[in-house]
Design a protein around this motif. Structure first.
Motif, PDB file in Angstrom:
ATOM      1  N   ALA A 204       0.781  -1.255  -0.109  1.00 11.95           N
ATOM      2  CA  ALA A 204      -0.075   0.084   0.064  1.00 11.95           C
ATOM      3  C   ALA A 204       0.820   1.342   0.029  1.00 11.95           C
ATOM      4  N   PHE A 205       1.894   1.282   0.655  1.00  9.35           N
ATOM      5  CA  PHE A 205       2.905   2.212   0.668  1.00  9.35           C
ATOM      6  C   PHE A 205       3.937   2.440  -0.783  1.00  9.35           C
ATOM      7  N   ARG A 206       3.457   1.703  -1.616  1.00 18.43           N
ATOM      8  CA  ARG A 206       4.268   1.819  -2.812  1.00 18.43           C
ATOM      9  C   ARG A 206       4.375   2.964  -3.486  1.00 18.43           C
ATOM     10  N   GLY A 207       3.147   3.614  -3.675  1.00 28.73           N
ATOM     11  CA  GLY A 207       3.220   5.200  -4.330  1.00 28.73           C
ATOM     12  C   GLY A 207       3.688   5.919  -3.817  1.00 28.73           C
ATOM     13  N   TYR A 208       3.816   6.011  -2.390  1.00 30.56           N
ATOM     14  CA  TYR A 208       4.397   6.948  -1.457  1.00 30.56           C
ATOM     15  C   TYR A 208       6.038   6.823  -1.446  1.00 30.56           C
ATOM     16  N   PHE A 209       6.299   5.624  -1.887  1.00 33.99           N
ATOM     17  CA  PHE A 209       7.679   5.513  -1.668  1.00 33.99           C
ATOM     18  C   PHE A 209       8.443   6.144  -3.150  1.00 33.99           C
ATOM     19  N   ILE A 210       7.535   5.902  -4.216  1.00 28.22           N
ATOM     20  CA  ILE A 210       8.112   6.515  -5.363  1.00 28.22           C
ATOM     21  C   ILE A 210       8.488   7.773  -5.225  1.00 28.22           C
ATOM     22  N   VAL A 211       7.416   8.547  -4.604  1.00 26.41           N
ATOM     23  CA  VAL A 211       7.832  10.011  -4.117  1.00 26.41           C
ATOM     24  C   VAL A 211       9.054  10.292  -3.251  1.00 26.41           C
ATOM     25  N   VAL A 212       9.059   9.336  -2.329  1.00 21.35           N
ATOM     26  CA  VAL A 212      10.249   9.393  -1.322  1.00 21.35           C
ATOM     27  C   VAL A 212      11.519   9.290  -2.197  1.00 21.35           C
ATOM     28  N   ALA A 213      11.752   8.184  -3.024  1.00 18.69           N
ATOM     29  CA  ALA A 213      12.594   7.944  -3.796  1.00 18.69           C
ATOM     30  C   ALA A 213      13.079   8.960  -4.798  1.00 18.69           C
ATOM     31  N   PHE A 214      12.220   9.736  -5.323  1.00 23.44           N
ATOM     32  CA  PHE A 214      12.760  11.027  -6.053  1.00 23.44           C
ATOM     33  C   PHE A 214      13.137  12.117  -5.347  1.00 23.44           C
ATOM     34  N   VAL A 215      12.524  12.140  -4.221  1.00 19.18           N
ATOM     35  CA  VAL A 215      12.940  13.125  -3.142  1.00 19.18           C
ATOM     36  C   VAL A 215      14.534  12.941  -2.717  1.00 19.18           C
ATOM     37  N   ILE A 216      14.736  11.786  -2.525  1.00 13.41           N
ATOM     38  CA  ILE A 216      15.894  11.204  -1.879  1.00 13.41           C
ATOM     39  C   ILE A 216      16.890  11.409  -3.075  1.00 13.41           C
ATOM     40  N   ALA A 217      16.763  11.121  -4.473  1.00 13.33           N
ATOM     41  CA  ALA A 217      17.608  11.115  -5.611  1.00 13.33           C
ATOM     42  C   ALA A 217      17.838  12.885  -5.784  1.00 13.33           C
ATOM     43  N   ALA A 218      16.804  13.728  -5.633  1.00 19.13           N
ATOM     44  CA  ALA A 218      17.012  14.833  -5.747  1.00 19.13           C
ATOM     45  C   ALA A 218      18.131  15.624  -4.896  1.00 19.13           C
ATOM     46  N   VAL A 219      17.941  15.188  -3.700  1.00 16.50           N
ATOM     47  CA  VAL A 219      18.886  15.630  -2.498  1.00 16.50           C
ATOM     48  C   VAL A 219      20.465  15.220  -2.576  1.00 16.50           C
ATOM     49  N   ILE A 220      20.670  13.974  -3.002  1.00 15.94           N
ATOM     50  CA  ILE A 220      21.961  13.577  -2.833  1.00 15.94           C
ATOM     51  C   ILE A 220      22.577  13.344  -4.190  1.00 15.94           C
ATOM     52  N   THR A 221      21.875  13.782  -5.262  1.00 12.56           N
ATOM     53  CA  THR A 221      22.717  13.333  -6.490  1.00 12.56           C
ATOM     54  C   THR A 221      23.131  14.726  -7.020  1.00 12.56           C
TER      55      THR A 221
END
Length: 266
Positions: A204-221
């Motif tokens: 159920a959290f899959r959709g939220y994780f996609i957002v989290v993944a892109f936020v993390i990628a935007a911060v650390i790359t």
């Protein structure tokens, strides 16, 4: 469903406690073993391929998109000495990674139950493999595509001659970021295994994780679109892989977990 990390009625660790000084001695020994392994890896890499060749290897992705006669520059006075040494130490840590993880495992293993040990060892192996996979993905694909993307935006009047120190720091950050991001399946399986979440909740959290993944990628790359996509998209796939692996472990381990939690028959 009961967690396999629940303490069984028959405590197999009862009476095995050690004094605090013994733990300090064991910690010292494991740190020394880790240092010996790291030193051996540095000595081996210093002999072959050597610091200069290591620099050539990690610089290959950016050199492929520079003019044939262009080279990376060393701005700092001591950069020609310290940068190859830093790269040598970085490569030695990667080479000795399984040995370093084993020393950490050997230190905490006496405090684990047998069913926890059986579960932890595969996680250590797969965690190391995933870390190597993330670093290889950076070196063989991400850097090449990222510098191709960046070089296309460089004006013809600008000579792109990056400093070797800043380059090494940048790719080291990417190595760490991708090596840790590729641990997503391990984290997912652990969360399910210890009973903090269920597979249904993760799904159920899959959709939220996609957002989290892109936020993390935007911060650390770096601030380019390609490197952010190159980190976020694999994280999403690895999250899904972690859910499937967690389902597999839950199917394979409930009987063993129940046996471990049931009291011995008299």
């Amino acid at each position: 469903m009961s967690s396999s990390f629940q303490k069984p009625d028959h405590d197999e660790l009862a009476g095995t406690e050690q004094p605090f000084v013994a733990h300090l001695i064991e910690l010292r020994n494991r740190l020394l073993y880790a240092a010996y392994g790291l030193g051996a890896a540095m000595a081996l890499l210093a002999i072959w391929p050597g610091p200069s060749r290591l620099i050539d290897i990690i610089a290959a992705p950016i050199r492929a998109h520079m003019p044939a006669d262009a080279k990376l520059i060393a701005v700092g006075v001591f950069s020609p000495f310290f940068i190859p040494l830093k790269v040598l130490m970085m490569a030695a840590v990667l080479l000795a990674l399984p040995w370093l993880i084993y020393q950490a495992w050997a230190f905490i293993a006496p405090g684990l139950y047998s069913h926890e040990k059986r579960f932890a060892l595969p996680l250590i192996v797969f965690g190391s493999a995933l870390a190597y996979g993330g670093i290889a993905f950076v070196q063989l694909y991400v850097l090449d595509q990222m510098f191709f993307f960046i070089q296309n935006f460089t004006p013809e009047s600008v000579a792109a001659t990056p400093d070797i120190a800043s380059y090494v720091e940048a790719i080291l950050g990417l190595y760490i970021a991708f090596g840790m991001a590729f641990q997503v399946p391990i984290v997912v399986v652990l969360l399910v295994k210890v009973g903090l979440v269920t597979v249904e909740q993760l799904t159920a959290f899959r959709g939220y994780f996609i957002v989290v993944a892109f936020v993390i990628a935007a911060v650390i790359t770096p601030p380019d679109v390609f490197s952010q996509l190159a980190l976020a998209v694999p994280m999403c796939f690895l999250y899904e892989a972690g859910i499937w692996v967690a389902k597999f472990f839950l199917k394979k381990t409930p009987a063993a977990a129940d046996d471990a939690e049931s009291p011995p028959q008299t």
